[in-house]
Design a protein around this motif. Sequence first.
Motif, short mmCIF file in Angstrom:
data_model
loop_
_atom_site.label_atom_id
_atom_site.label_comp_id
_atom_site.label_asym_id
_atom_site.label_seq_id
_atom_site.Cartn_x
_atom_site.Cartn_y
_atom_site.Cartn_z
N GLU A 266 -9.62 7.34 -7.90
CA GLU A 266 -10.86 7.31 -8.69
C GLU A 266 -12.00 8.01 -7.95
O GLU A 266 -12.84 8.66 -8.58
CB GLU A 266 -11.24 5.87 -9.02
CG GLU A 266 -10.31 5.21 -10.02
CD GLU A 266 -10.67 3.76 -10.30
OE1 GLU A 266 -11.79 3.31 -9.93
OE2 GLU A 266 -9.81 3.06 -10.87
N ASP B 92 -11.40 11.69 -8.40
CA ASP B 92 -11.77 12.08 -9.77
C ASP B 92 -13.29 12.20 -9.91
O ASP B 92 -13.79 13.14 -10.52
CB ASP B 92 -11.25 11.06 -10.79
CG ASP B 92 -9.74 11.09 -10.95
OD1 ASP B 92 -9.09 12.09 -10.55
OD2 ASP B 92 -9.19 10.09 -11.46
N PHE B 93 -14.02 11.26 -9.32
CA PHE B 93 -15.48 11.29 -9.36
C PHE B 93 -16.00 12.58 -8.73
O PHE B 93 -16.86 13.27 -9.29
CB PHE B 93 -16.06 10.07 -8.63
CG PHE B 93 -17.55 10.09 -8.53
CD1 PHE B 93 -18.33 9.58 -9.56
CD2 PHE B 93 -18.19 10.62 -7.41
CE1 PHE B 93 -19.73 9.60 -9.48
CE2 PHE B 93 -19.57 10.65 -7.32
CZ PHE B 93 -20.35 10.14 -8.36
N LEU C 23 -14.42 15.45 -8.26
CA LEU C 23 -14.03 16.63 -9.03
C LEU C 23 -14.85 16.79 -10.31
O LEU C 23 -15.06 17.91 -10.79
CB LEU C 23 -12.53 16.60 -9.34
CG LEU C 23 -11.63 16.71 -8.10
CD1 LEU C 23 -10.17 16.59 -8.49
CD2 LEU C 23 -11.90 18.03 -7.34
N GLN C 24 -15.36 15.69 -10.84
CA GLN C 24 -16.23 15.78 -12.02
C GLN C 24 -17.56 16.44 -11.69
O GLN C 24 -18.24 16.95 -12.58
CB GLN C 24 -16.48 14.37 -12.60
CG GLN C 24 -15.29 13.76 -13.26
CD GLN C 24 -15.53 12.28 -13.59
OE1 GLN C 24 -16.61 11.73 -13.38
NE2 GLN C 24 -14.50 11.64 -14.10
N HIS C 25 -17.94 16.42 -10.41
CA HIS C 25 -19.23 16.98 -9.99
C HIS C 25 -19.10 18.34 -9.30
O HIS C 25 -20.11 18.88 -8.83
CB HIS C 25 -19.93 16.01 -9.04
CG HIS C 25 -20.42 14.77 -9.73
ND1 HIS C 25 -19.61 13.69 -9.96
CD2 HIS C 25 -21.62 14.49 -10.27
CE1 HIS C 25 -20.30 12.77 -10.61
NE2 HIS C 25 -21.52 13.22 -10.81
N ARG D 293 -18.50 22.33 -9.09
CA ARG D 293 -18.68 23.53 -9.89
C ARG D 293 -17.33 24.18 -10.14
O ARG D 293 -16.58 24.46 -9.22
CB ARG D 293 -19.60 24.51 -9.14
CG ARG D 293 -19.84 25.82 -9.86
CD ARG D 293 -20.65 26.79 -9.03
NE ARG D 293 -20.03 27.12 -7.76
CZ ARG D 293 -19.06 28.05 -7.62
NH1 ARG D 293 -18.60 28.68 -8.65
NH2 ARG D 293 -18.58 28.32 -6.43
#
Length: 184
Positions: free
Chosen positions: A172, A175-176, A178-180, A182
């Motif tokens: 998790e 994932d957090f 990678l969501q931020h 670029r």
Amino acid sequence: MAFRERDNFYVVTGCSGAGKSAIIEALKARGFLCVDEAGRTIVQEQVRVGGDGTPWQNRAKFRELLLSRYLYLFDQIKERKQPVFFDRGIPEILTFSRSLSIPAPEHHRAAARLYRYARTVFVTPPWPEIFKTDEERRHSYDDALAEYPLTLGAYRESAYQPIEVPRGPVSERVDFILQHVRAP
């Protein structure tokens, strides 16, 4: 002096013993290019050869070895599009001066100005339940806690934007991050 700006170079930093290395290993497992923590490698080398450039023997010497290694690692990565993740980064060198209560030498401040990672820096907050010491991490949790705000300050003063990575399972946390990141 020329800036070395790498918008695809991301730093994972934060409190010692808060899961940075586990995040880096998980990012590697997902196929990302990652750079391991320079400090651990230096400690391993110094212990192997009987040197005194460790944080518990000669912090000033360790600080110079660390800066040299950070610059070397930054310059060795040739990837310019895909995200690259670093377990700590060059502004950490300013933290060492602060922890020694001495001014950072100009060449340390220059390195933080000239060698630029992506503006977003991922920060692992203190997490006492997972903190542990080992051969390379000999300091206490209280020592790690005291250094944590110095690290955040070094990145903020170096014009980075720290984003706290929530506590939770490693997957998790990755994932957090990678969501931020670029997208290339």
